[in-house]
Motif scaffolding. Structure first.
Motif, short mmCIF file in Angstrom:
data_model
loop_
_atom_site.label_atom_id
_atom_site.label_comp_id
_atom_site.label_asym_id
_atom_site.label_seq_id
_atom_site.Cartn_x
_atom_site.Cartn_y
_atom_site.Cartn_z
N VAL A 136 0.82 -1.22 0.00
CA VAL A 136 0.00 0.00 0.00
C VAL A 136 0.85 1.26 0.00
N TRP A 137 2.17 1.14 0.21
CA TRP A 137 3.07 2.29 0.14
C TRP A 137 3.69 2.45 -1.26
N THR A 138 3.22 1.66 -2.22
CA THR A 138 3.80 1.69 -3.56
C THR A 138 3.83 3.11 -4.13
N ASP A 139 2.72 3.82 -4.01
CA ASP A 139 2.65 5.16 -4.59
C ASP A 139 3.62 6.13 -3.91
N ASP A 140 3.91 5.92 -2.61
CA ASP A 140 4.84 6.78 -1.90
C ASP A 140 6.23 6.68 -2.51
N ILE A 141 6.65 5.45 -2.84
CA ILE A 141 7.96 5.27 -3.47
C ILE A 141 7.94 5.82 -4.89
N GLN A 142 6.82 5.62 -5.60
CA GLN A 142 6.71 6.15 -6.95
C GLN A 142 6.82 7.68 -6.95
N GLU A 143 6.31 8.32 -5.90
CA GLU A 143 6.39 9.78 -5.82
C GLU A 143 7.84 10.26 -5.79
N MET A 144 8.76 9.41 -5.32
CA MET A 144 10.17 9.79 -5.30
C MET A 144 10.74 9.93 -6.70
N LEU A 145 10.00 9.41 -7.69
CA LEU A 145 10.40 9.60 -9.08
C LEU A 145 9.89 10.92 -9.64
N GLY A 146 9.07 11.62 -8.83
CA GLY A 146 8.52 12.89 -9.28
C GLY A 146 7.19 12.76 -9.99
N GLY A 147 6.61 11.56 -9.96
CA GLY A 147 5.31 11.35 -10.61
C GLY A 147 4.63 10.15 -10.04
N LYS A 148 3.43 9.88 -10.48
CA LYS A 148 2.64 8.79 -9.93
C LYS A 148 3.16 7.42 -10.34
N GLY A 149 3.85 7.33 -11.46
CA GLY A 149 4.31 6.03 -11.90
C GLY A 149 3.32 5.38 -12.84
N SER A 150 3.41 4.05 -12.94
CA SER A 150 2.69 3.32 -13.97
C SER A 150 1.27 2.94 -13.60
N PHE A 151 0.96 2.86 -12.31
CA PHE A 151 -0.39 2.49 -11.90
C PHE A 151 -0.63 3.02 -10.50
N ARG A 152 -1.87 2.92 -10.07
CA ARG A 152 -2.25 3.40 -8.74
C ARG A 152 -2.70 2.22 -7.88
N VAL A 153 -2.36 2.30 -6.61
CA VAL A 153 -2.75 1.26 -5.66
C VAL A 153 -3.78 1.83 -4.70
N GLN A 154 -4.91 1.15 -4.59
CA GLN A 154 -5.97 1.53 -3.66
C GLN A 154 -5.92 0.59 -2.46
N ALA A 155 -5.88 1.17 -1.26
CA ALA A 155 -5.89 0.36 -0.05
C ALA A 155 -7.32 -0.02 0.32
N SER A 156 -7.52 -1.28 0.66
CA SER A 156 -8.80 -1.77 1.14
C SER A 156 -8.60 -2.34 2.53
N LYS A 157 -9.42 -1.89 3.48
CA LYS A 157 -9.27 -2.35 4.86
C LYS A 157 -10.03 -3.64 5.10
N GLY A 158 -9.34 -4.60 5.70
CA GLY A 158 -9.95 -5.85 6.11
C GLY A 158 -9.78 -6.03 7.61
N VAL A 159 -10.88 -6.20 8.32
CA VAL A 159 -10.85 -6.33 9.78
C VAL A 159 -11.22 -7.76 10.16
N HIS A 160 -10.55 -8.28 11.19
CA HIS A 160 -10.85 -9.60 11.75
C HIS A 160 -10.96 -9.48 13.26
N ILE A 161 -11.76 -10.37 13.84
CA ILE A 161 -11.84 -10.46 15.29
C ILE A 161 -11.43 -11.87 15.72
N VAL A 162 -11.00 -12.00 16.96
CA VAL A 162 -10.61 -13.28 17.54
C VAL A 162 -11.54 -13.55 18.72
N VAL A 163 -12.18 -14.73 18.74
CA VAL A 163 -13.10 -15.09 19.82
C VAL A 163 -12.73 -16.47 20.36
N PRO A 164 -13.09 -16.77 21.61
CA PRO A 164 -12.76 -18.08 22.18
C PRO A 164 -13.42 -19.23 21.41
#
Length: 572
Positions: free
Chosen positions: A237-265
């Motif tokens: 999910v940090w792909t775009d941050d490294i791409q920004e070091m090139l001075g542009g967005k780069g070749s594609f965009r990465v969208q973060a999707s949140k996945g939540v889990h719970i733990v029960v006995p």
């Protein structure tokens, strides 16, 4: 080159940092999630010189926060993406049978049927095709239709008037954080220089070509210029941050999707198998916990996330969503009081035309936007090895001379060699060591044949063979070993990833924090002030997570979670 049992210790980290400053590498890999660690192992096992750097800890992001499944993906079958399903099933087989049988194992599931007639034909056809594609690939491949009566015998806590039957089949599972760590250890055993708490703050360029990176040691604040013939950006999910070091967005965009889990006995749901069902947003899994027979892992959600990437927060709404959909199948509903632990992770999805993350691509992309830089992103945990291979293949095109072909389909991870024989002799190990049989089985499932290293620590100090007082499922030796062999640098690394104390104890590791910090202090040169700082940070983190899980939406949950700063300065 033959693999050696390799330790990732504070000393090997120090040597890796020296190597980063003094050597030129064939491949510098940024990001030690499962894909980055896999790329480091792939390159090192081809005979290339490799450096692997990670801003926080091994598997600190997405790769410690998955559903813990090794699977082909029923959802992708529904989308008629047969090639992705087949690829994932092939990789599932390799993981279960060849690469890490000590960490991964088959797990039985049922898919409850809720509509008479319709579901049995529709779901049965899908799982039947899934079985055919997966025949011989690591798990029993004969799905079975269950009547309503047989379903409730298998799943006694199923909702009596709601469930009409089920289909039984198998998947694979593992503890993702330990798996990723073992990949990195294996890469180190083949010669890779591995440094965590080492954040890339800039790319080094000569003209248009990327020739390395500036890496900041977050433990000291010192910057190191690393020279490399090729650089692989495997930061998820940090792909775009490294791409920004090139001075542009780069070749594609990465969208973060949140996945939540719970733990029960485990005793809150009486079932002999795991369960999988479909919700309006994603699949819902009720999974036997892969590292402990005492719990279920339940999830997941699938929602866009554009807030803090280092510490995604689970909100009350996320937890309620999971409970609501789990309770649709349960005769005795779960409540918030049953939740032992919660974790949230971010999937790196390749952005598509739809804003709904459940419809974004789970396939991966591998490109070289400028000479010397390779970017790999997307994909799914199970297919990490294919993503790593593609990234190193792309890097190899830019290296002088011939580069050997990928061989990681034949490279077992540390702990795999000799595991089966040790498992067969586990009763004798228990007798020889004085540990009870259940404890030996627990250790073999976490360390495989590397259990010998752990037992050697106990031989040297019998006290380490005792359980942790506040987390008795784990031995004191496991906390020490996390530092001496598994690359842990901070208390959070030990409690959240080398063990799962942060999500499988009712106090989320609050009680174990002081004991573990004092155990590992000599190895990390912590004085009393450093111990207090580590324990204080960990407890602040737990409090912030608990507070975030009481908030109603992402924005307020994120704000609450950010109340606990990262222990690694500048790592966020």
């Amino acid at each position: 080159m033959s693999v050696q049992i390799s330790a990732l210790s504070p000393q090997t980290r120090a040597q890796a940092l020296t190597d980063l400053a003094e050597r030129q590498f064939d491949v510098l890999v940024i990001g030690a999630g499962v894909v980055g660690a896999g790329a480091a192992l792939d390159a090192a096992s081809r005979g290339l010189s490799v450096a692997l750097v990670e801003a926080r800890d091994l598997a600190a992001g997405t790769s410690s926060r998955s559903s813990k499944l090794v699977h082909g993906g029923l959802r992708y079958l529904k989308q008629l993406n047969f090639s992705l399903v087949f690829e994932a099933l092939r990789e599932r087989s390799l993981i279960l049978k060849t690469l890490c049988p000590h960490l991964a194992r088959p797990v039985e599931f049922i898919y409850p049927l809720e509509r008479k007639g319709i579901d049995r034909g529709y779901v049965g056809l899908g799982i039947g095709v899934y079985d055919v594609l997966g025949a011989g690939k690591g798990v029993p491949s004969h799905h079975k239709h269950l009547s309503k009566r047989k379903t409730l015998e298998t799943f006694p806590d199923g909702k009596k008037g709601h469930i009409q039957g089920a289909i039984k089949f198998y998947e694979g599972q593992l503890d993702d954080a330990r798996h990723t760590m073992m990949i990195a250890r294996t890469a180190a055993a083949y010669g890779a220089s591995v440094a965590t708490s080492a954040r890339v703050v800039d790319l080094v360029r000569e003209g248009q070509r990327v020739v390395g990176a500036v890496v900041r040691d977050l433990e000291t604040g010192h910057d190191i210029t690393v020279r490399a013939r090729t650089v692989v950006n495997a930061t998820g999910v940090w792909t775009d941050d490294i791409q920004e070091m090139l001075g542009g967005k780069g070749s594609f965009r990465v969208q973060a999707s949140k996945g939540v889990h719970i733990v029960v006995p485990r005793d809150r749901i009486k079932s002999k198998t795991g369960l999988i069902t479909e919700t309006e947003k994603s699949l819902l899994f009720i999974i036997p916990c892969p590292w402990s027979e005492d719990f279920w892992v339940i999830g997941t959600t699938d929602t866009p996330w554009d807030l803090d990437k280092a510490h995604p927060a689970a909100s009350a709404s996320d937890i309620d969503y999971i409970l609501e959909h789990a309770n649709a199948l349960l005769e005795k509903p779960l409540t918030r009081a049953d939740v032992v632990g919660v974790y949230a992770g971010l999937r790196p999805l390749l952005a598509g035309e739809s804003d709904q993350t459940s419809k974004l691509s789970r396939e991966h992309a591998c490109v070289s936007p400028v000479p010397g830089l390779v970017i790999v992103a997307g994909g799914k945990y199970t297919t990490y090895r294919v993503m790593a291979k593609d990234a190193v293949d792309e890097a190899a095109k830019q290296l002088p001379g011939a580069v050997e072909k990928c061989c990681t389909d034949k490279v077992p991870l540390i702990g795999a060699d000799g595991y089966q024989a040790l498992w067969n002799t586990r009763a004798r190990i228990a007798e020889r060591t004085g540990l009870d049989l259940a404890r030996v089985e627990h250790l073999l499932g976490r360390y495989g044949s590397a259990i010998s290293d752990l037992l050697e620590l106990i031989d040297q100090d019998k006290n380490l063979g005792e359980p942790l007082e506040s987390a008795p499922k784990y031995l004191k030796a496991e906390a020490v070993y996390a530092v001496s062999h598994e690359g842990a640098l901070h208390l959070d690394d030990i409690l959240a990833r080398r063990t799962r104390i942060s999500i499988d104890t009712w106090d989320r590791g609050d009680g174990a924090a002081q004991e573990v910090a004092e155990l590992v202090a000599p190895l990390l040169s912590w004085d009393a002030e450093a111990i207090d700082r580590e324990v204080g940070h960990y407890r602040t983190r737990v409090a912030a997570e608990r507070e975030s899980q009481e908030q109603l939406d992402d924005l307020t949950a994120d704000a609450a979670r950010l109340g606990a700063p990262d222990v690694r300065v500048g790592a966020g």
